[in-house]
Design an enzyme around this catalytic site. Structure first.
Site, PDB file in Angstrom:
ATOM      1  N   GLY A  79     -20.274 -53.856  88.388  1.00 13.33           N
ATOM      2  CA  GLY A  79     -19.620 -54.677  89.392  1.00 13.33           C
ATOM      3  C   GLY A  79     -19.289 -53.840  90.606  1.00 13.33           C
ATOM      4  O   GLY A  79     -19.138 -52.621  90.510  1.00 13.33           O
ATOM      5  N   HIS A  92     -10.066 -56.163  93.085  1.00 11.45           N
ATOM      6  CA  HIS A  92     -10.411 -55.389  94.285  1.00 11.45           C
ATOM      7  C   HIS A  92     -10.224 -56.204  95.567  1.00 11.45           C
ATOM      8  O   HIS A  92      -9.717 -55.683  96.556  1.00 11.45           O
ATOM      9  CB  HIS A  92     -11.855 -54.883  94.226  1.00 11.45           C
ATOM     10  CG  HIS A  92     -12.029 -53.623  93.449  1.00 11.45           C
ATOM     11  ND1 HIS A  92     -11.427 -52.435  93.800  1.00 11.45           N
ATOM     12  CD2 HIS A  92     -12.763 -53.359  92.339  1.00 11.45           C
ATOM     13  CE1 HIS A  92     -11.770 -51.496  92.939  1.00 11.45           C
ATOM     14  NE2 HIS A  92     -12.570 -52.032  92.049  1.00 11.45           N
ATOM     15  N   CYS A 145     -14.015 -47.386  87.028  1.00  9.30           N
ATOM     16  CA  CYS A 145     -14.229 -47.941  88.354  1.00  9.30           C
ATOM     17  C   CYS A 145     -15.035 -46.951  89.182  1.00  9.30           C
ATOM     18  O   CYS A 145     -14.761 -45.749  89.152  1.00  9.30           O
ATOM     19  CB  CYS A 145     -12.872 -48.210  89.012  1.00  9.30           C
ATOM     20  SG  CYS A 145     -12.969 -48.878  90.677  1.00  9.30           S
ATOM     21  N   LEU A 146     -16.001 -47.454  89.933  1.00  6.44           N
ATOM     22  CA  LEU A 146     -16.834 -46.574  90.758  1.00  6.44           C
ATOM     23  C   LEU A 146     -16.020 -45.873  91.845  1.00  6.44           C
ATOM     24  O   LEU A 146     -16.396 -44.796  92.299  1.00  6.44           O
ATOM     25  CB  LEU A 146     -17.990 -47.369  91.381  1.00  6.44           C
ATOM     26  CG  LEU A 146     -18.976 -47.969  90.384  1.00  6.44           C
ATOM     27  CD1 LEU A 146     -20.030 -48.798  91.109  1.00  6.44           C
ATOM     28  CD2 LEU A 146     -19.629 -46.897  89.528  1.00  6.44           C
ATOM     29  N   HIS A 154     -11.820 -57.704  87.065  1.00  9.01           N
ATOM     30  CA  HIS A 154     -11.728 -56.348  87.638  1.00  9.01           C
ATOM     31  C   HIS A 154     -12.151 -56.374  89.110  1.00  9.01           C
ATOM     32  O   HIS A 154     -11.458 -55.832  89.969  1.00  9.01           O
ATOM     33  CB  HIS A 154     -12.617 -55.389  86.832  1.00  9.01           C
ATOM     34  CG  HIS A 154     -12.634 -53.995  87.362  1.00  9.01           C
ATOM     35  ND1 HIS A 154     -12.030 -52.946  86.707  1.00  9.01           N
ATOM     36  CD2 HIS A 154     -13.198 -53.458  88.472  1.00  9.01           C
ATOM     37  CE1 HIS A 154     -12.206 -51.833  87.410  1.00  9.01           C
ATOM     38  NE2 HIS A 154     -12.921 -52.119  88.483  1.00  9.01           N
ATOM     39  N   GLU A 155     -13.285 -57.011  89.394  1.00  7.70           N
ATOM     40  CA  GLU A 155     -13.766 -57.064  90.781  1.00  7.70           C
ATOM     41  C   GLU A 155     -12.879 -57.958  91.642  1.00  7.70           C
ATOM     42  O   GLU A 155     -12.639 -57.660  92.814  1.00  7.70           O
ATOM     43  CB  GLU A 155     -15.225 -57.528  90.830  1.00  7.70           C
ATOM     44  CG  GLU A 155     -16.194 -56.620  90.087  1.00  7.70           C
ATOM     45  CD  GLU A 155     -16.086 -55.147  90.458  1.00  7.70           C
ATOM     46  OE1 GLU A 155     -15.807 -54.827  91.639  1.00  7.70           O
ATOM     47  OE2 GLU A 155     -16.268 -54.303  89.566  1.00  7.70           O
ATOM     48  N   GLN A 161     -14.922 -51.783  98.229  1.00  8.81           N
ATOM     49  CA  GLN A 161     -15.397 -50.498  97.703  1.00  8.81           C
ATOM     50  C   GLN A 161     -16.498 -49.881  98.564  1.00  8.81           C
ATOM     51  O   GLN A 161     -16.834 -48.716  98.376  1.00  8.81           O
ATOM     52  CB  GLN A 161     -15.905 -50.659  96.271  1.00  8.81           C
ATOM     53  CG  GLN A 161     -14.801 -50.948  95.277  1.00  8.81           C
ATOM     54  CD  GLN A 161     -15.368 -51.071  93.890  1.00  8.81           C
ATOM     55  OE1 GLN A 161     -15.822 -52.145  93.500  1.00  8.81           O
ATOM     56  NE2 GLN A 161     -15.352 -49.976  93.169  1.00  8.81           N
TER      57      GLN A 161
END
Length: 190
Positions: free
Chosen positions: A46, A145, A99-100, A141-142, A51
């Site tokens: 994701g 963000h 998380c990226l 999760h996304e 991000q």
């Protein structure tokens, strides 16, 4: 085109993203494609627009890697524009999330197993759907963000203190990643 991923500590990750209109983004498909390329290059499932430095209500998911455990996730690849979670139900369950934007940190996070969400896809077609299991978790999760939240916000105060140094190191670029990132507190010339 792969874009750099914004690291922990950048204010864009803490800002509630704004809704977008079709007229503002006639080439949204190009951005969605770039985000998928960026996400795959970092081996994620994701990625949200904040991000990659864009404070807009857009995120993408590809839950296909979880297809062995949940066969309905085979080829589960979607873009979510102007998403609104309408309902979260069920008993929270834990899963070790990463998380990226926060590489090398993984923590158990508890989320509801079922969500109902309203969103537009990259063709500006409206959907209202219910997702469960891993798909719901990735979407939540996304979605966090675009609300200016990170998975670390869901940790206990003690756990947050225990990882504080690692988080600060990530912000300064003191982390080893094999994808391009932008670090908010990195010293110039690094």
């Amino acid at each position: 085109m792969k874009m750099p991923i914004i690291a922990y500590g950048d204010p864009v990750l803490r800002k509630k993203a704004t809704a977008i209109e079709p007229a503002e983004y006639p080439h949204i498909q190009g951005l969605v494609n770039d985000m998928f390329e960026t996400m795959y290059g970092a081996r994620g499932v994701g990625l949200a627009a904040p991000q990659v430095g864009l404070s807009m209500r857009l995120f993408i998911v590809d839950a296909t890697p979880f297809g062995d455990d949940e066969p309905e996730l085979n080829d589960f690849k979607k873009a979510f524009i102007n998403a609104q979670i309408l309902e979260e139900t069920g008993e929270e369950w834990g899963f070790n999330e990463g998380c990226l934007s926060i590489p090398d940190i993984r923590e158990d996070v508890y989320r509801k197993p079922v969500i109902r969400i309203s969103y537009y896809d990259e063709n500006w077609k409206h959907h209202e759907e219910t997702f469960k299991g891993m798909a719901a978790r990735i979407i939540q999760h996304e979605y966090d963000h675009i609300e200016g939240k990170l998975f670390t916000d869901k940790l206990s105060p003690l756990r947050k203190r225990l990882i504080e140094k690692k988080l600060n190191d990530i912000s300064r670029g003191m982390v080893d990643v094999d994808y391009k990132m932008k670090f908010p507190a990195a010293k110039k010339g690094r």
